[in-house]
Design a protein around this motif. Structure first.
Motif, PDB file in Angstrom:
ATOM      1  N   ASN A  32       4.625  15.938   5.851  1.00  0.00           N
ATOM      2  CA  ASN A  32       3.990  16.597   6.991  1.00  0.00           C
ATOM      3  C   ASN A  32       3.636  15.586   8.072  1.00  0.00           C
ATOM      4  OD1 ASN A  32       3.865  19.211   5.693  1.00  0.00           O
ATOM      5  ND2 ASN A  32       2.267  18.338   4.415  1.00  0.00           N
ATOM      6  N   MET A  33       3.928  15.916   9.309  1.00  0.00           N
ATOM      7  CA  MET A  33       3.558  15.059  10.425  1.00  0.00           C
ATOM      8  C   MET A  33       2.054  15.197  10.648  1.00  0.00           C
ATOM      9  SD  MET A  33       4.897  14.900  14.374  1.00  0.00           S
ATOM     10  CE  MET A  33       5.130  16.646  14.398  1.00  0.00           C
ATOM     11  N   ILE A  34       1.336  14.050  10.633  1.00  0.00           N
ATOM     12  CA  ILE A  34      -0.103  14.096  10.828  1.00  0.00           C
ATOM     13  C   ILE A  34      -0.519  13.476  12.160  1.00  0.00           C
ATOM     14  CG2 ILE A  34      -0.699  14.264   8.399  1.00  0.00           C
ATOM     15  CD1 ILE A  34      -1.199  11.259   8.383  1.00  0.00           C
ATOM     16  N   ALA A  35       0.398  12.770  12.804  1.00  0.00           N
ATOM     17  CA  ALA A  35       0.112  12.202  14.127  1.00  0.00           C
ATOM     18  C   ALA A  35       1.432  11.838  14.794  1.00  0.00           C
ATOM     19  CB  ALA A  35      -0.773  10.966  14.004  1.00  0.00           C
ATOM     20  N   PRO A  74      10.679   5.654  23.094  1.00  0.00           N
ATOM     21  CA  PRO A  74      10.357   5.669  21.665  1.00  0.00           C
ATOM     22  C   PRO A  74       9.277   6.711  21.354  1.00  0.00           C
ATOM     23  CG  PRO A  74       9.217   3.853  22.701  1.00  0.00           C
ATOM     24  CD  PRO A  74      10.066   4.504  23.767  1.00  0.00           C
ATOM     25  N   MET A  75       9.408   7.312  20.203  1.00  0.00           N
ATOM     26  CA  MET A  75       8.433   8.268  19.705  1.00  0.00           C
ATOM     27  C   MET A  75       8.143   7.872  18.265  1.00  0.00           C
ATOM     28  SD  MET A  75       8.539  12.334  20.193  1.00  0.00           S
ATOM     29  CE  MET A  75       7.032  13.254  20.089  1.00  0.00           C
ATOM     30  N   LYS A  76       6.879   7.826  17.918  1.00  0.00           N
ATOM     31  CA  LYS A  76       6.471   7.396  16.582  1.00  0.00           C
ATOM     32  C   LYS A  76       5.657   8.504  15.931  1.00  0.00           C
ATOM     33  CE  LYS A  76       7.790   3.084  17.395  1.00  0.00           C
ATOM     34  NZ  LYS A  76       8.890   3.089  18.289  1.00  0.00           N
ATOM     35  N   PHE A  77       5.792   8.589  14.602  1.00  0.00           N
ATOM     36  CA  PHE A  77       5.081   9.604  13.831  1.00  0.00           C
ATOM     37  C   PHE A  77       4.391   8.970  12.641  1.00  0.00           C
ATOM     38  CE2 PHE A  77       8.854  11.629  15.607  1.00  0.00           C
ATOM     39  CZ  PHE A  77       8.300  12.719  16.265  1.00  0.00           C
ATOM     40  N   LYS A 115       0.855  -1.194   0.000  1.00  0.00           N
ATOM     41  CA  LYS A 115       0.000   0.000   0.000  1.00  0.00           C
ATOM     42  C   LYS A 115       0.891   1.243   0.000  1.00  0.00           C
ATOM     43  CE  LYS A 115      -3.828  -2.327   1.356  1.00  0.00           C
ATOM     44  NZ  LYS A 115      -4.755  -2.791   0.411  1.00  0.00           N
ATOM     45  N   PRO A 116       0.305   2.427  -0.210  1.00  0.00           N
ATOM     46  CA  PRO A 116       1.111   3.659  -0.156  1.00  0.00           C
ATOM     47  C   PRO A 116       1.394   4.045   1.295  1.00  0.00           C
ATOM     48  CG  PRO A 116      -1.169   4.186  -0.651  1.00  0.00           C
ATOM     49  CD  PRO A 116      -1.065   2.679  -0.630  1.00  0.00           C
ATOM     50  N   PHE A 117       2.152   3.195   1.974  1.00  0.00           N
ATOM     51  CA  PHE A 117       2.465   3.361   3.388  1.00  0.00           C
ATOM     52  C   PHE A 117       3.793   2.675   3.646  1.00  0.00           C
ATOM     53  CE2 PHE A 117       2.424   1.649   7.717  1.00  0.00           C
ATOM     54  CZ  PHE A 117       2.138   2.787   8.442  1.00  0.00           C
ATOM     55  N   ALA A 118       4.630   3.281   4.479  1.00  0.00           N
ATOM     56  CA  ALA A 118       5.924   2.666   4.793  1.00  0.00           C
ATOM     57  C   ALA A 118       6.219   2.816   6.277  1.00  0.00           C
ATOM     58  CB  ALA A 118       7.036   3.323   3.985  1.00  0.00           C
ATOM     59  N   VAL A 119       6.770   1.777   6.852  1.00  0.00           N
ATOM     60  CA  VAL A 119       7.281   1.836   8.213  1.00  0.00           C
ATOM     61  C   VAL A 119       8.770   2.120   8.099  1.00  0.00           C
ATOM     62  CG1 VAL A 119       7.759   0.513  10.310  1.00  0.00           C
ATOM     63  CG2 VAL A 119       5.568   0.222   9.127  1.00  0.00           C
ATOM     64  N   VAL A 120       9.220   3.157   8.771  1.00  0.00           N
ATOM     65  CA  VAL A 120      10.635   3.529   8.780  1.00  0.00           C
ATOM     66  C   VAL A 120      11.026   3.795  10.229  1.00  0.00           C
ATOM     67  CG1 VAL A 120      12.370   5.193   7.997  1.00  0.00           C
ATOM     68  CG2 VAL A 120      10.461   4.578   6.494  1.00  0.00           C
ATOM     69  N   SER A 121      12.103   3.202  10.644  1.00  0.00           N
ATOM     70  CA  SER A 121      12.599   3.407  12.009  1.00  0.00           C
ATOM     71  C   SER A 121      13.843   4.283  11.951  1.00  0.00           C
ATOM     72  CB  SER A 121      12.948   2.046  12.618  1.00  0.00           C
ATOM     73  OG  SER A 121      13.591   2.209  13.856  1.00  0.00           O
TER      74      SER A 121
END
Length: 99
Positions: free
Chosen positions: A71-74, A61-64, A14-20
């Motif tokens: 743009n940060m949405i959450a 930990p902080m997640k965005f 999907k148009p979504f990525a997890v990046v650490s």
């Protein structure tokens, strides 16, 4: 399997990525963590803290959630159940908004 890895596996097509982004750790420590946990999503290293400062990270930990324009949405501080039904529903809504 860690919840972010589960989330990555479910949404990788999907148009979504997890990046650490690992903050002020050594390269070897990050590699050991990634390999030891069997993580397949992108893991980056912010050795000097510059990127973390840009997003106002004060503790971890902080997640965005960041949209396709950067743009940060959450944001969330602390541990979360990222592969739970509520988070999956939110991500599904966000990734379908332009479909």
């Amino acid at each position: 399997m860690p919840s972010l890895e589960n989330l990555h596996q479910e949404f990788k097509d999907k148009p979504f990525a997890v990046v650490s982004i690992n903050l002020k750790e050594s390269r070897d420590a990050v590699l050991n963590q990634v390999r030891g946990a069997g993580l397949s999503y992108t893991n980056l290293l912010d050795q000097d803290g510059e990127i973390s400062a840009m997003y106002g990270v004060s503790s971890t930990p902080m997640k965005f959630l960041i949209d396709e324009k950067g743009n940060m949405i959450a944001a969330a501080l602390g541990y979360r159940e990222w592969d739970g039904d509520e988070m999956k529903s939110l991500i599904t809504i966000l990734t379908m908004k332009d479909s």
